[in-house]
Design a protein around this motif. Structure first.
Motif, PDB file in Angstrom:
ATOM      1  N   ILE A   1      40.575  51.393  20.888  1.00 40.76           N
ATOM      2  CA  ILE A   1      40.354  52.573  20.221  1.00 40.76           C
ATOM      3  C   ILE A   1      39.310  53.372  20.881  1.00 40.76           C
ATOM      4  O   ILE A   1      38.523  52.855  21.836  1.00 40.76           O
ATOM      5  N   PRO A   2      39.187  54.839  20.652  1.00 41.73           N
ATOM      6  CA  PRO A   2      38.250  55.517  21.596  1.00 41.73           C
ATOM      7  C   PRO A   2      36.869  55.436  21.122  1.00 41.73           C
ATOM      8  O   PRO A   2      36.501  54.859  20.050  1.00 41.73           O
ATOM      9  N   LEU A   3      36.052  55.612  22.030  1.00 45.88           N
ATOM     10  CA  LEU A   3      34.309  55.192  21.843  1.00 45.88           C
ATOM     11  C   LEU A   3      33.926  56.211  20.672  1.00 45.88           C
ATOM     12  O   LEU A   3      32.897  55.710  20.015  1.00 45.88           O
ATOM     13  N   THR A   4      34.442  57.376  20.439  1.00 41.00           N
ATOM     14  CA  THR A   4      34.081  58.192  19.224  1.00 41.00           C
ATOM     15  C   THR A   4      34.375  57.624  18.019  1.00 41.00           C
ATOM     16  O   THR A   4      34.067  58.221  16.737  1.00 41.00           O
ATOM     17  N   ASP A   5      35.463  56.736  17.933  1.00 37.84           N
ATOM     18  CA  ASP A   5      35.667  56.134  16.371  1.00 37.84           C
ATOM     19  C   ASP A   5      34.619  55.245  15.938  1.00 37.84           C
ATOM     20  O   ASP A   5      34.102  54.289  16.685  1.00 37.84           O
ATOM     21  N   PRO A   6      34.075  55.617  14.746  1.00 34.81           N
ATOM     22  CA  PRO A   6      33.225  54.810  14.228  1.00 34.81           C
ATOM     23  C   PRO A   6      33.224  53.300  14.099  1.00 34.81           C
ATOM     24  O   PRO A   6      32.612  52.466  14.399  1.00 34.81           O
ATOM     25  N   ARG A   7      34.544  52.813  14.242  1.00 35.87           N
ATOM     26  CA  ARG A   7      34.992  51.628  14.426  1.00 35.87           C
ATOM     27  C   ARG A   7      34.415  50.897  15.376  1.00 35.87           C
ATOM     28  O   ARG A   7      34.243  49.542  15.430  1.00 35.87           O
ATOM     29  N   TYR A   8      34.363  51.482  16.536  1.00 38.58           N
ATOM     30  CA  TYR A   8      34.230  50.890  17.906  1.00 38.58           C
ATOM     31  C   TYR A   8      32.718  50.374  17.766  1.00 38.58           C
ATOM     32  O   TYR A   8      32.645  48.956  18.011  1.00 38.58           O
ATOM     33  N   ASN A   9      31.758  51.137  17.446  1.00 39.86           N
ATOM     34  CA  ASN A   9      30.431  50.525  17.381  1.00 39.86           C
ATOM     35  C   ASN A   9      30.410  49.573  16.231  1.00 39.86           C
ATOM     36  O   ASN A   9      29.687  48.492  16.573  1.00 39.86           O
ATOM     37  N   GLU A  10      31.191  49.744  15.191  1.00 37.22           N
ATOM     38  CA  GLU A  10      30.962  48.701  14.270  1.00 37.22           C
ATOM     39  C   GLU A  10      31.484  47.090  14.782  1.00 37.22           C
ATOM     40  O   GLU A  10      30.814  46.122  14.601  1.00 37.22           O
ATOM     41  N   ILE A  11      32.500  47.143  15.406  1.00 35.01           N
ATOM     42  CA  ILE A  11      33.150  45.945  15.870  1.00 35.01           C
ATOM     43  C   ILE A  11      32.206  45.306  16.944  1.00 35.01           C
ATOM     44  O   ILE A  11      32.071  44.151  16.954  1.00 35.01           O
ATOM     45  N   LEU A  12      31.849  46.155  17.977  1.00 33.17           N
ATOM     46  CA  LEU A  12      30.949  45.757  19.046  1.00 33.17           C
ATOM     47  C   LEU A  12      29.676  45.173  18.532  1.00 33.17           C
ATOM     48  O   LEU A  12      29.286  44.100  19.117  1.00 33.17           O
ATOM     49  N   SER A  13      28.935  45.953  17.633  1.00 30.60           N
ATOM     50  CA  SER A  13      27.873  45.478  17.150  1.00 30.60           C
ATOM     51  C   SER A  13      28.066  43.979  16.253  1.00 30.60           C
ATOM     52  O   SER A  13      26.978  43.259  16.682  1.00 30.60           O
ATOM     53  N   ARG A  14      28.835  43.819  15.609  1.00 31.35           N
ATOM     54  CA  ARG A  14      29.323  42.696  14.913  1.00 31.35           C
ATOM     55  C   ARG A  14      29.576  41.624  16.100  1.00 31.35           C
ATOM     56  O   ARG A  14      28.992  40.495  15.995  1.00 31.35           O
ATOM     57  N   PHE A  15      30.173  41.699  16.894  1.00 29.09           N
ATOM     58  CA  PHE A  15      30.428  40.967  18.171  1.00 29.09           C
ATOM     59  C   PHE A  15      29.303  40.295  19.015  1.00 29.09           C
ATOM     60  O   PHE A  15      29.025  39.254  19.166  1.00 29.09           O
ATOM     61  N   TYR A  16      28.540  41.425  19.423  1.00 28.59           N
ATOM     62  CA  TYR A  16      27.249  41.112  19.928  1.00 28.59           C
ATOM     63  C   TYR A  16      26.335  40.330  19.010  1.00 28.59           C
ATOM     64  O   TYR A  16      25.385  39.427  19.307  1.00 28.59           O
ATOM     65  N   ALA A  17      26.320  40.684  17.799  1.00 28.70           N
ATOM     66  CA  ALA A  17      25.488  39.629  16.888  1.00 28.70           C
ATOM     67  C   ALA A  17      25.869  38.272  16.685  1.00 28.70           C
ATOM     68  O   ALA A  17      25.043  37.388  16.889  1.00 28.70           O
ATOM     69  N   GLU A  18      27.210  38.130  16.692  1.00 28.11           N
ATOM     70  CA  GLU A  18      27.601  36.707  16.733  1.00 28.11           C
ATOM     71  C   GLU A  18      27.501  35.961  17.964  1.00 28.11           C
ATOM     72  O   GLU A  18      26.984  34.745  17.995  1.00 28.11           O
ATOM     73  N   CYS A  19      27.372  36.767  19.227  1.00 26.56           N
ATOM     74  CA  CYS A  19      26.931  36.192  20.404  1.00 26.56           C
ATOM     75  C   CYS A  19      25.847  35.732  20.530  1.00 26.56           C
ATOM     76  O   CYS A  19      25.097  34.630  21.149  1.00 26.56           O
ATOM     77  N   THR A  20      24.850  36.700  20.020  1.00 27.05           N
ATOM     78  CA  THR A  20      23.466  36.248  19.986  1.00 27.05           C
ATOM     79  C   THR A  20      22.792  35.026  19.154  1.00 27.05           C
ATOM     80  O   THR A  20      22.191  34.467  19.567  1.00 27.05           O
ATOM     81  N   ALA A  21      23.509  35.206  18.370  1.00 25.45           N
ATOM     82  CA  ALA A  21      23.284  33.903  17.467  1.00 25.45           C
ATOM     83  C   ALA A  21      23.678  32.705  17.938  1.00 25.45           C
ATOM     84  O   ALA A  21      22.911  31.711  17.730  1.00 25.45           O
ATOM     85  N   HIS A  22      24.768  32.390  18.568  1.00 27.88           N
ATOM     86  CA  HIS A  22      25.110  31.380  19.235  1.00 27.88           C
ATOM     87  C   HIS A  22      24.001  31.114  20.305  1.00 27.88           C
ATOM     88  O   HIS A  22      23.606  29.779  20.555  1.00 27.88           O
ATOM     89  N   LEU A  23      23.545  32.063  21.076  1.00 27.50           N
ATOM     90  CA  LEU A  23      22.538  31.805  22.381  1.00 27.50           C
ATOM     91  C   LEU A  23      21.220  31.266  21.606  1.00 27.50           C
ATOM     92  O   LEU A  23      20.736  30.577  22.220  1.00 27.50           O
ATOM     93  N   ARG A  24      20.998  32.217  20.594  1.00 28.66           N
ATOM     94  CA  ARG A  24      19.667  31.618  19.817  1.00 28.66           C
ATOM     95  C   ARG A  24      19.513  30.354  19.405  1.00 28.66           C
ATOM     96  O   ARG A  24      18.820  29.610  19.650  1.00 28.66           O
ATOM     97  N   GLY A  25      20.788  29.865  19.006  1.00 27.03           N
ATOM     98  CA  GLY A  25      20.789  28.604  18.353  1.00 27.03           C
ATOM     99  C   GLY A  25      20.823  27.626  19.620  1.00 27.03           C
ATOM    100  O   GLY A  25      19.830  26.551  19.225  1.00 27.03           O
ATOM    101  N   LEU A  26      21.290  27.804  20.568  1.00 25.66           N
ATOM    102  CA  LEU A  26      21.298  26.872  21.732  1.00 25.66           C
ATOM    103  C   LEU A  26      19.718  26.841  22.271  1.00 25.66           C
ATOM    104  O   LEU A  26      19.045  25.794  22.539  1.00 25.66           O
ATOM    105  N   ALA A  27      18.999  27.911  22.425  1.00 25.61           N
ATOM    106  CA  ALA A  27      17.607  28.043  22.619  1.00 25.61           C
ATOM    107  C   ALA A  27      16.724  27.565  21.890  1.00 25.61           C
ATOM    108  O   ALA A  27      15.965  26.602  22.086  1.00 25.61           O
ATOM    109  N   GLN A  28      16.915  27.651  20.752  1.00 27.72           N
ATOM    110  CA  GLN A  28      16.109  26.929  19.586  1.00 27.72           C
ATOM    111  C   GLN A  28      16.144  25.364  19.429  1.00 27.72           C
ATOM    112  O   GLN A  28      15.327  24.567  19.123  1.00 27.72           O
ATOM    113  N   ALA A  29      17.342  24.871  19.865  1.00 31.18           N
ATOM    114  CA  ALA A  29      17.498  23.626  20.223  1.00 31.18           C
ATOM    115  C   ALA A  29      17.084  23.200  21.468  1.00 31.18           C
ATOM    116  O   ALA A  29      17.377  21.733  21.770  1.00 31.18           O
TER     117      ALA A  29
END
Length: 242
Positions: free
Chosen positions: A70-98
């Motif tokens: 989908i094009p970069l100008t489509d609002p869904r692009y940022n929404e989908i990637l933002s959710r993806f980065y948040a999920e990846c961050t949560a996994h990495l944070r969990g490992l570090a906290q452990a």
């Protein structure tokens, strides 16, 4: 329990021999290794470090949910990637906290147009994060041409092929030396902008810089060619010199 650290490790332009000593040390003792990749592919960052990781490492591939679908100008692009980065961050944070250290593989330099930046900004306020800088892909590209990219007072401008044509042409016209990244499907737009700026005949196309399948040629000799993901256009400066 002590908190672990997330390391954003720059791998350089592609040749493992061009990594820093610090990057090499971190890779060879890494217990947890994370890296971005397109779904269904091994990932370029992971390919670069093949044979360097401990046998008992735990890998965490982070697969982009969308790239060019989908094009970069489509609002869904940022929404989908933002959710993806948040999920990846949560996994990495969990490992570090452990108490676990995590090495995140980063093509080029982590702070230069890399996906790691999106993890860093989400982690830095509550999780220890260290960034290991590296040679950029554009440095590998202009070195592959066998000519200096800037002289004297030359102005170097780095542009994304995703910009609109008018912006590209204006910035190119004002620059002495030019690097264009993220070409891919934007190649024809980039060509038009270079022509408008009077820089087309001086432009080089470098593909897979520093890698075994490296290719360097004038952009004008690559007409009708679809450029791969690992391609950069370079226009050398011709400024002041003794």
């Amino acid at each position: 329990m002590s908190v672990g650290t997330v390391y954003g490790v720059g791998l350089g332009p592609g040749d493992p021999d061009l990594m820093s000593v610090r990057a090499d040390r971190l890779l060879r003792r890494a217990k947890h290794v994370a890296f971005f990749r397109k779904a269904g592919r091994p990932g370029q960052a992971r390919r670069i470090v093949e044979g360097m990781l401990p046998e008992d490492r735990v890998e965490f591939p982070m697969e982009y949910p969308v790239t060019t679908e989908i094009p970069l100008t489509d609002p869904r692009y940022n929404e989908i990637l933002s959710r993806f980065y948040a999920e990846c961050t949560a996994h990495l944070r969990g490992l570090a906290q452990a108490g676990e250290d995590v090495v995140v593989l980063c093509e080029g330099d982590p702070f230069f147009y890399g996906s790691f930046m999106h993890l860093y900004t989400r982690l830095k306020d509550d999780t220890p994060v260290e960034v290991v800088p590296a040679i950029t892909g554009m440095s590998g590209a202009w070195t592959a041409t066998g000519a200096p990219v800037t002289w004297g007072d030359d102005i170097l401008t780095v542009l994304m092929g995703t910009l609109d044509e008018d912006t590209l042409a204006a910035r190119m016209g004002a620059a002495d030396a030019i690097v264009v990244m993220k070409i891919g499907r934007n190649i024809e737009k980039v060509r038009r902008a270079l022509r408008r700026a009077g820089k087309y005949d001086a432009a080089h196309l470098i593909e897979f810089a520093t890698m075994p399948n490296q290719s360097v040629q004038l952009l004008s000799d690559a007409e009708d060619k679809v450029t791969p993901y690992f391609s950069i256009i370079v226009v050398h400066g011709q400024g002041r010199r003794p």
